[in-house]
Design a protein around this motif. Sequence first.
Motif, PDB file in Angstrom:
ATOM      1  N   SER A  41       0.834  -1.200   0.000  1.00  0.00           N
ATOM      2  CA  SER A  41       0.000   0.000   0.000  1.00  0.00           C
ATOM      3  C   SER A  41       0.871   1.253   0.000  1.00  0.00           C
ATOM      4  N   VAL A  42       0.243   2.361  -0.390  1.00  0.00           N
ATOM      5  CA  VAL A  42       0.906   3.668  -0.368  1.00  0.00           C
ATOM      6  C   VAL A  42      -0.093   4.721   0.097  1.00  0.00           C
ATOM      7  N   ALA A  70      -0.919  16.235   1.481  1.00  0.00           N
ATOM      8  CA  ALA A  70      -0.757  16.805   2.824  1.00  0.00           C
ATOM      9  C   ALA A  70       0.644  16.545   3.364  1.00  0.00           C
ATOM     10  N   ILE A  71       1.165  15.364   3.131  1.00  0.00           N
ATOM     11  CA  ILE A  71       2.517  15.041   3.594  1.00  0.00           C
ATOM     12  C   ILE A  71       3.541  15.982   2.958  1.00  0.00           C
ATOM     13  N   ARG A  72       3.336  16.267   1.690  1.00  0.00           N
ATOM     14  CA  ARG A  72       4.266  17.150   0.967  1.00  0.00           C
ATOM     15  C   ARG A  72       4.027  18.628   1.271  1.00  0.00           C
ATOM     16  N   GLY A  73       2.972  18.927   2.022  1.00  0.00           N
ATOM     17  CA  GLY A  73       2.663  20.318   2.339  1.00  0.00           C
ATOM     18  C   GLY A  73       1.931  21.029   1.223  1.00  0.00           C
ATOM     19  N   GLU A  74       1.329  20.288   0.306  1.00  0.00           N
ATOM     20  CA  GLU A  74       0.655  20.878  -0.841  1.00  0.00           C
ATOM     21  C   GLU A  74      -0.865  20.846  -0.732  1.00  0.00           C
ATOM     22  N   ALA A  75      -1.401  20.351   0.365  1.00  0.00           N
ATOM     23  CA  ALA A  75      -2.853  20.321   0.553  1.00  0.00           C
ATOM     24  C   ALA A  75      -3.272  21.629   1.211  1.00  0.00           C
ATOM     25  N   TYR A  76      -4.384  22.157   0.772  1.00  0.00           N
ATOM     26  CA  TYR A  76      -4.835  23.446   1.293  1.00  0.00           C
ATOM     27  C   TYR A  76      -6.000  23.302   2.261  1.00  0.00           C
ATOM     28  N   SER A  77      -6.329  22.087   2.640  1.00  0.00           N
ATOM     29  CA  SER A  77      -7.406  21.881   3.601  1.00  0.00           C
ATOM     30  C   SER A  77      -7.036  20.749   4.550  1.00  0.00           C
ATOM     31  N   GLU A  78      -7.600  20.814   5.746  1.00  0.00           N
ATOM     32  CA  GLU A  78      -7.395  19.770   6.743  1.00  0.00           C
ATOM     33  C   GLU A  78      -8.382  18.646   6.489  1.00  0.00           C
ATOM     34  N   SER A  79      -8.014  17.449   6.849  1.00  0.00           N
ATOM     35  CA  SER A  79      -8.907  16.312   6.687  1.00  0.00           C
ATOM     36  C   SER A  79      -8.720  15.349   7.834  1.00  0.00           C
ATOM     37  N   SER A  80      -9.821  14.720   8.243  1.00  0.00           N
ATOM     38  CA  SER A  80      -9.731  13.701   9.275  1.00  0.00           C
ATOM     39  C   SER A  80      -9.613  12.313   8.645  1.00  0.00           C
ATOM     40  N   GLN A  81      -9.508  12.273   7.324  1.00  0.00           N
ATOM     41  CA  GLN A  81      -9.358  11.012   6.605  1.00  0.00           C
ATOM     42  C   GLN A  81      -7.940  10.874   6.078  1.00  0.00           C
ATOM     43  N   VAL A  82      -7.458   9.640   6.111  1.00  0.00           N
ATOM     44  CA  VAL A  82      -6.165   9.312   5.512  1.00  0.00           C
ATOM     45  C   VAL A  82      -6.451   8.267   4.447  1.00  0.00           C
ATOM     46  N   GLN A  83      -6.140   8.610   3.191  1.00  0.00           N
ATOM     47  CA  GLN A  83      -6.413   7.696   2.084  1.00  0.00           C
ATOM     48  C   GLN A  83      -5.186   6.847   1.794  1.00  0.00           C
ATOM     49  N   ILE A  84      -5.454   5.546   1.635  1.00  0.00           N
ATOM     50  CA  ILE A  84      -4.381   4.590   1.385  1.00  0.00           C
ATOM     51  C   ILE A  84      -4.763   3.765   0.166  1.00  0.00           C
ATOM     52  N   ALA A  85      -3.903   3.774  -0.847  1.00  0.00           N
ATOM     53  CA  ALA A  85      -4.127   2.956  -2.043  1.00  0.00           C
ATOM     54  C   ALA A  85      -3.518   1.582  -1.814  1.00  0.00           C
ATOM     55  N   VAL A  86      -4.301   0.563  -2.125  1.00  0.00           N
ATOM     56  CA  VAL A  86      -3.900  -0.829  -1.935  1.00  0.00           C
ATOM     57  C   VAL A  86      -3.763  -1.474  -3.302  1.00  0.00           C
ATOM     58  N   GLY A  87      -2.710  -2.233  -3.506  1.00  0.00           N
ATOM     59  CA  GLY A  87      -2.484  -2.888  -4.789  1.00  0.00           C
ATOM     60  C   GLY A  87      -3.581  -3.875  -5.151  1.00  0.00           C
ATOM     61  N   PHE A 130      -9.192   2.719   2.683  1.00  0.00           N
ATOM     62  CA  PHE A 130      -8.420   1.989   1.691  1.00  0.00           C
ATOM     63  C   PHE A 130      -9.120   1.983   0.335  1.00  0.00           C
ATOM     64  N   TYR A 131      -8.346   2.125  -0.731  1.00  0.00           N
ATOM     65  CA  TYR A 131      -8.837   2.081  -2.101  1.00  0.00           C
ATOM     66  C   TYR A 131      -7.963   1.099  -2.882  1.00  0.00           C
ATOM     67  N   ARG A 132      -8.594   0.278  -3.714  1.00  0.00           N
ATOM     68  CA  ARG A 132      -7.802  -0.644  -4.553  1.00  0.00           C
ATOM     69  C   ARG A 132      -7.415   0.085  -5.834  1.00  0.00           C
ATOM     70  N   LYS A 133      -6.134   0.104  -6.133  1.00  0.00           N
ATOM     71  CA  LYS A 133      -5.608   0.779  -7.327  1.00  0.00           C
ATOM     72  C   LYS A 133      -4.424   0.014  -7.862  1.00  0.00           C
ATOM     73  N   THR A 134      -4.093   0.239  -9.111  1.00  0.00           N
ATOM     74  CA  THR A 134      -2.864  -0.285  -9.674  1.00  0.00           C
ATOM     75  C   THR A 134      -1.716   0.521  -9.100  1.00  0.00           C
ATOM     76  N   LEU A 135      -0.761  -0.150  -8.488  1.00  0.00           N
ATOM     77  CA  LEU A 135       0.382   0.559  -7.894  1.00  0.00           C
ATOM     78  C   LEU A 135       1.631   0.390  -8.750  1.00  0.00           C
TER      79      LEU A 135
END
Length: 129
Positions: free
Chosen positions: A79-80, A88-105, A124-129
Motif C-alpha cells: 500500500s501507499v 498533505a505530507i508534501r505540504g501541498e494540501a490546502y485543507s485539513e482532513s480527518s481522513q487518511v487515504q491509502i491505495a492498496v495494490g 483503503f482504495y484498490r488501485k494499480t500501484l
Amino acid sequence: MIDVYEEFKQYRVVRRKEIIRFFSGNVEKANGSIRWLVASGKAQRIKPGLLYLRRPNEWGKKEVLVSPWLVAGRSLNDSVIAFHSAMAIRGEAYSESSQVQIAVGLKNKKTPHSFTYQGKTYIFYRKTL
C-alpha cells in the motif's frame, strides 16, 4: 520478550504477521509477546493486528499520539499513502482532513475495512500501484 521490541523498534508500527514470522510461525509465542508488550507499556494497540512500539521516554504514558502517516504507511504491506493525504505530507494540501487515504495494490483480493484511530479515519482504495 524484549528481543521482539529490539527487532521492530525502528519501524515504530508493526504488524502481528511480522511478529509471527519473527517467531518462525509460532502463533502462541507471538500472541504472548504482543500481550507482554501491551501490558508492559512498551506498545499500544492501533487496531487488531497492528501495534505502535513506544519509545523508552513514552513507556509510562497512558496513550501516546501516533503520527497518522506512520500508521498509514505501515498498515498494509502492499500500500501507499494516496490522493489528498499524499499532498498533505508534501505540504501541498490546502485543507485539513480527518481522513487518511491509502491505495492498496490489486494483488489484494479484497479492499481492507477502514478503521478509526486517534481521530483519523483510514480509508483503503484498490488501485494499480
